[in-house]
Design a protein around this motif. Sequence first.
Motif, PDB file in Angstrom:
ATOM      1  N   GLN A   1       0.848  -1.193   0.000  1.00 21.55           N
ATOM      2  CA  GLN A   1       0.000   0.000   0.000  1.00 21.55           C
ATOM      3  C   GLN A   1       0.883   1.243   0.000  1.00 21.55           C
ATOM      4  O   GLN A   1       1.779   1.385   0.822  1.00 21.55           O
ATOM      5  CB  GLN A   1      -0.934   0.019   1.206  1.00 21.55           C
ATOM      6  N   GLN A   2       0.619   2.128  -0.931  1.00 23.14           N
ATOM      7  CA  GLN A   2       1.335   3.397  -1.028  1.00 23.14           C
ATOM      8  C   GLN A   2       0.300   4.510  -1.028  1.00 23.14           C
ATOM      9  O   GLN A   2      -0.488   4.648  -1.964  1.00 23.14           O
ATOM     10  CB  GLN A   2       2.186   3.441  -2.296  1.00 23.14           C
ATOM     11  N   LYS A   3       0.287   5.288   0.080  1.00 32.72           N
ATOM     12  CA  LYS A   3      -0.719   6.324   0.304  1.00 32.72           C
ATOM     13  C   LYS A   3      -2.114   5.684   0.252  1.00 32.72           C
ATOM     14  O   LYS A   3      -2.416   4.811   1.032  1.00 32.72           O
ATOM     15  CB  LYS A   3      -0.543   7.464  -0.697  1.00 32.72           C
ATOM     16  N   ASP A   4      -2.955   6.092  -0.684  1.00 33.83           N
ATOM     17  CA  ASP A   4      -4.316   5.549  -0.718  1.00 33.83           C
ATOM     18  C   ASP A   4      -4.492   4.482  -1.790  1.00 33.83           C
ATOM     19  O   ASP A   4      -5.610   4.113  -2.145  1.00 33.83           O
ATOM     20  CB  ASP A   4      -5.333   6.676  -0.943  1.00 33.83           C
ATOM     21  N   THR A   5      -3.381   3.945  -2.314  1.00 32.10           N
ATOM     22  CA  THR A   5      -3.443   2.975  -3.413  1.00 32.10           C
ATOM     23  C   THR A   5      -2.789   1.660  -3.012  1.00 32.10           C
ATOM     24  O   THR A   5      -1.669   1.641  -2.488  1.00 32.10           O
ATOM     25  CB  THR A   5      -2.752   3.529  -4.669  1.00 32.10           C
ATOM     26  N   SER A   6      -3.507   0.563  -3.260  1.00 29.21           N
ATOM     27  CA  SER A   6      -2.927  -0.772  -3.086  1.00 29.21           C
ATOM     28  C   SER A   6      -2.385  -1.245  -4.431  1.00 29.21           C
ATOM     29  O   SER A   6      -3.144  -1.407  -5.390  1.00 29.21           O
ATOM     30  CB  SER A   6      -3.989  -1.756  -2.592  1.00 29.21           C
ATOM     31  N   ASN A   7      -1.078  -1.415  -4.490  1.00 30.01           N
ATOM     32  CA  ASN A   7      -0.451  -1.951  -5.691  1.00 30.01           C
ATOM     33  C   ASN A   7      -0.359  -3.467  -5.573  1.00 30.01           C
ATOM     34  O   ASN A   7       0.339  -3.998  -4.706  1.00 30.01           O
ATOM     35  CB  ASN A   7       0.954  -1.366  -5.878  1.00 30.01           C
ATOM     36  N   VAL A   8      -1.089  -4.158  -6.440  1.00 24.77           N
ATOM     37  CA  VAL A   8      -1.085  -5.625  -6.445  1.00 24.77           C
ATOM     38  C   VAL A   8      -0.300  -6.081  -7.672  1.00 24.77           C
ATOM     39  O   VAL A   8      -0.619  -5.708  -8.805  1.00 24.77           O
ATOM     40  CB  VAL A   8      -2.518  -6.188  -6.509  1.00 24.77           C
ATOM     41  N   ILE A   9       0.751  -6.863  -7.432  1.00 16.06           N
ATOM     42  CA  ILE A   9       1.572  -7.378  -8.529  1.00 16.06           C
ATOM     43  C   ILE A   9       1.361  -8.877  -8.636  1.00 16.06           C
ATOM     44  O   ILE A   9       1.513  -9.614  -7.664  1.00 16.06           O
ATOM     45  CB  ILE A   9       3.071  -7.084  -8.294  1.00 16.06           C
ATOM     46  N   ARG A  10       0.998  -9.302  -9.835  1.00 12.64           N
ATOM     47  CA  ARG A  10       0.891 -10.730 -10.085  1.00 12.64           C
ATOM     48  C   ARG A  10       1.972 -11.107 -11.100  1.00 12.64           C
ATOM     49  O   ARG A  10       1.970 -10.654 -12.234  1.00 12.64           O
ATOM     50  CB  ARG A  10      -0.505 -11.032 -10.635  1.00 12.64           C
ATOM     51  N   LEU A  11       2.935 -11.914 -10.674  1.00 10.83           N
ATOM     52  CA  LEU A  11       4.016 -12.383 -11.535  1.00 10.83           C
ATOM     53  C   LEU A  11       3.687 -13.800 -11.994  1.00 10.83           C
ATOM     54  O   LEU A  11       3.393 -14.672 -11.168  1.00 10.83           O
ATOM     55  CB  LEU A  11       5.343 -12.382 -10.775  1.00 10.83           C
ATOM     56  N   TYR A  12       3.742 -14.017 -13.321  1.00  9.69           N
ATOM     57  CA  TYR A  12       3.339 -15.324 -13.853  1.00  9.69           C
ATOM     58  C   TYR A  12       4.372 -15.794 -14.868  1.00  9.69           C
ATOM     59  O   TYR A  12       4.624 -15.128 -15.870  1.00  9.69           O
ATOM     60  CB  TYR A  12       1.964 -15.202 -14.503  1.00  9.69           C
ATOM     61  N   HIS A  13       4.984 -16.945 -14.572  1.00  9.71           N
ATOM     62  CA  HIS A  13       5.972 -17.516 -15.486  1.00  9.71           C
ATOM     63  C   HIS A  13       5.255 -18.501 -16.407  1.00  9.71           C
ATOM     64  O   HIS A  13       5.127 -19.692 -16.120  1.00  9.71           O
ATOM     65  CB  HIS A  13       7.076 -18.219 -14.685  1.00  9.71           C
ATOM     66  N   LYS A  14       4.785 -17.957 -17.533  1.00 10.47           N
ATOM     67  CA  LYS A  14       4.076 -18.785 -18.496  1.00 10.47           C
ATOM     68  C   LYS A  14       4.007 -18.043 -19.830  1.00 10.47           C
ATOM     69  O   LYS A  14       3.849 -16.820 -19.845  1.00 10.47           O
ATOM     70  CB  LYS A  14       2.661 -19.100 -18.012  1.00 10.47           C
ATOM     71  N   SER A  15       4.111 -18.781 -20.914  1.00  7.62           N
ATOM     72  CA  SER A  15       3.998 -18.164 -22.239  1.00  7.62           C
ATOM     73  C   SER A  15       2.604 -18.401 -22.816  1.00  7.62           C
ATOM     74  O   SER A  15       1.940 -19.391 -22.494  1.00  7.62           O
ATOM     75  CB  SER A  15       5.045 -18.746 -23.187  1.00  7.62           C
ATOM     76  N   PHE A  16       2.172 -17.457 -23.643  1.00  8.86           N
ATOM     77  CA  PHE A  16       0.874 -17.544 -24.309  1.00  8.86           C
ATOM     78  C   PHE A  16       1.102 -17.429 -25.823  1.00  8.86           C
ATOM     79  O   PHE A  16       1.757 -16.487 -26.294  1.00  8.86           O
ATOM     80  CB  PHE A  16      -0.053 -16.421 -23.835  1.00  8.86           C
ATOM     81  N   ASP A  17       0.555 -18.374 -26.556  1.00  6.88           N
ATOM     82  CA  ASP A  17       0.730 -18.356 -28.019  1.00  6.88           C
ATOM     83  C   ASP A  17      -0.189 -17.352 -28.701  1.00  6.88           C
ATOM     84  O   ASP A  17       0.150 -16.798 -29.752  1.00  6.88           O
ATOM     85  CB  ASP A  17       0.481 -19.753 -28.590  1.00  6.88           C
ATOM     86  N   TRP A  18      -1.359 -17.129 -28.105  1.00  2.83           N
ATOM     87  CA  TRP A  18      -2.345 -16.262 -28.743  1.00  2.83           C
ATOM     88  C   TRP A  18      -2.811 -15.172 -27.773  1.00  2.83           C
ATOM     89  O   TRP A  18      -2.952 -15.389 -26.568  1.00  2.83           O
ATOM     90  CB  TRP A  18      -3.570 -17.073 -29.204  1.00  2.83           C
ATOM     91  N   GLY A  19      -3.066 -13.994 -28.345  1.00  3.91           N
ATOM     92  CA  GLY A  19      -3.528 -12.862 -27.547  1.00  3.91           C
ATOM     93  C   GLY A  19      -4.840 -13.133 -26.838  1.00  3.91           C
ATOM     94  O   GLY A  19      -5.100 -12.625 -25.745  1.00  3.91           O
ATOM     95  N   ASN A  20      -5.705 -13.951 -27.459  1.00  5.92           N
ATOM     96  CA  ASN A  20      -6.992 -14.253 -26.856  1.00  5.92           C
ATOM     97  C   ASN A  20      -6.825 -15.055 -25.562  1.00  5.92           C
ATOM     98  O   ASN A  20      -7.554 -14.855 -24.586  1.00  5.92           O
ATOM     99  CB  ASN A  20      -7.840 -15.053 -27.852  1.00  5.92           C
ATOM    100  N   HIS A  21      -5.837 -15.956 -25.539  1.00  7.47           N
ATOM    101  CA  HIS A  21      -5.552 -16.715 -24.321  1.00  7.47           C
ATOM    102  C   HIS A  21      -5.044 -15.780 -23.213  1.00  7.47           C
ATOM    103  O   HIS A  21      -5.394 -15.941 -22.042  1.00  7.47           O
ATOM    104  CB  HIS A  21      -4.515 -17.797 -24.604  1.00  7.47           C
ATOM    105  N   LEU A  22      -4.222 -14.827 -23.627  1.00 10.26           N
ATOM    106  CA  LEU A  22      -3.704 -13.842 -22.677  1.00 10.26           C
ATOM    107  C   LEU A  22      -4.846 -13.006 -22.100  1.00 10.26           C
ATOM    108  O   LEU A  22      -4.896 -12.741 -20.888  1.00 10.26           O
ATOM    109  CB  LEU A  22      -2.680 -12.939 -23.375  1.00 10.26           C
ATOM    110  N   LYS A  23      -5.766 -12.624 -22.957  1.00  9.78           N
ATOM    111  CA  LYS A  23      -6.909 -11.820 -22.520  1.00  9.78           C
ATOM    112  C   LYS A  23      -7.766 -12.597 -21.522  1.00  9.78           C
ATOM    113  O   LYS A  23      -8.237 -12.034 -20.516  1.00  9.78           O
ATOM    114  CB  LYS A  23      -7.744 -11.417 -23.729  1.00  9.78           C
TER     115      LYS A  23
END
Length: 510
Positions: free
Chosen positions: A39-61
Amino acid sequence: MYVQDEYYFLNLAHDLVRDHDYELLHIDKDSQEIWLEKQQKDTSNVIRLYHKSFDWGNHLKNDMAQVIYKVQNLRKLLGGKKVKIHDVYIAAQAPVDDWESLKKPLLVKDKKPTEMHVYYLDERNRLNEKYRLYDDLGLDDRPIIQSDNEEVMERQSDEIKSLLKSRLVEQQQAEQSVFQHGRPLFTYVLLAVNVLLFFLLERHGSSLNTQTLIDFGAKYNPAILQGEWWRIISSMFLHIGFVHLLMNMIALFYLGTAVERLYGTGRFAIVYFLAGITGGLASFAFNTQVSAGASGAIFGLFGSLLYFGVLYKRLFFRTMGWNLLFILALNIAFGVMMPQIDNGAHIGGLLGGFLASAVVSLPGKKKRLNQLGGFMLYLLLTVGLLFYAMQFSSANLLQLAQHSIEQEEYHRTLKYTEQGLEDGEYKAELLFYRSLAHLNLDEAEAAIDDLEESLKVKPDFAEAHYNLALLYVSHDQVDNAKQHAEKALSLQPDNKDFDNLVQRLSSNEG
């Protein structure tokens, strides 16, 4: 490439946790997905780190949609008013189709303003995307040095996995230990004492009988004004009726056991009594009725849990936060809508409990400056309530005026009544007692003026009519005297003094 990507992924997570104080929320069983938050001031920064590849943009979406859904389920645990999701993918290759539009900031419709940023750290864009991530987070971007030796990277990756998992376990154990600072022993003692005294009340009369309550130590303002200050504490252990006892004991059981585990027995006892004292003083200041009950102290336990929420905000909302706030708001609203409930005691106890908790603090969270500040504010609250009760509460000033008349301290009576008249409440009664003081100070004209003014405010004030009739007799205003004497008798037909005065005036007239 897999070894290099995993190495980069784990080092990125380690850097954010170790050097930038991000807190671990979750690590999946294969250590390929890591969630962080800060949390920084009034904002919660949530980081999601994912080790995975996606072949298509639709899968990423589709994966991004899953991330948004998970954050929405987590939002109650996030302290900031705003939420920023940083969805970070580490992979060797980017999707083969057009997916760049997904990198634009996405505003998510939610109760809290939520914004999503996507970063895809593939081999070609890794440095630029990491720089964009750190720039959005407001962090200094330092390069992650990779070895040419895959065996070295594998070994170091295993070490970082172990470190991150150990840190998450330690973090979870630290959170659990917060609730293990004491066993609820004193809570059970309080429950037993309250129940025992209730049955004692019932045996010697009734807990619904006002005189029995007063005899056993209920909060009774006239007695307190005459020096029985111990009633502020004794009234905490008495209850008016079985339902009153039952509701308070259920609340004490659930809140007391939680607070005693958080604060430990000694701190819990201090908070309970200090909250009860401010609750009692607030009742003394704002409520003229005979009252009793542990409600002020119990609301103080609400205050102590709110103070816990200040020190452990995320843990508070993860465990009890919103439910506690809802129950507290419901109780306060119910107290406001029901005039017979001593809401002054509730609010006084709530504030006292919060400040008392700041004074004792939580185990392992001692901050001398905060504790000193809490002590000063608690002292200010108690002195303020006491000062208001003695100087500005019309009801208490009226009782002080009555007591000073009995003690023949007529100048004090004038002082108390004049202070009370500034508030406007109990005006007729205050004017009546001021007339008595004027009369005893041989100021008959002033006494007549006060009684006439009192009757304008309260025309059916029998005693004021009677005293005014007596004064008119002494001033040879027989007609006025008879009029007020007859009015007094019509209001209280069984009063012998009133009847005698009417007969005397009638015989004189004849």
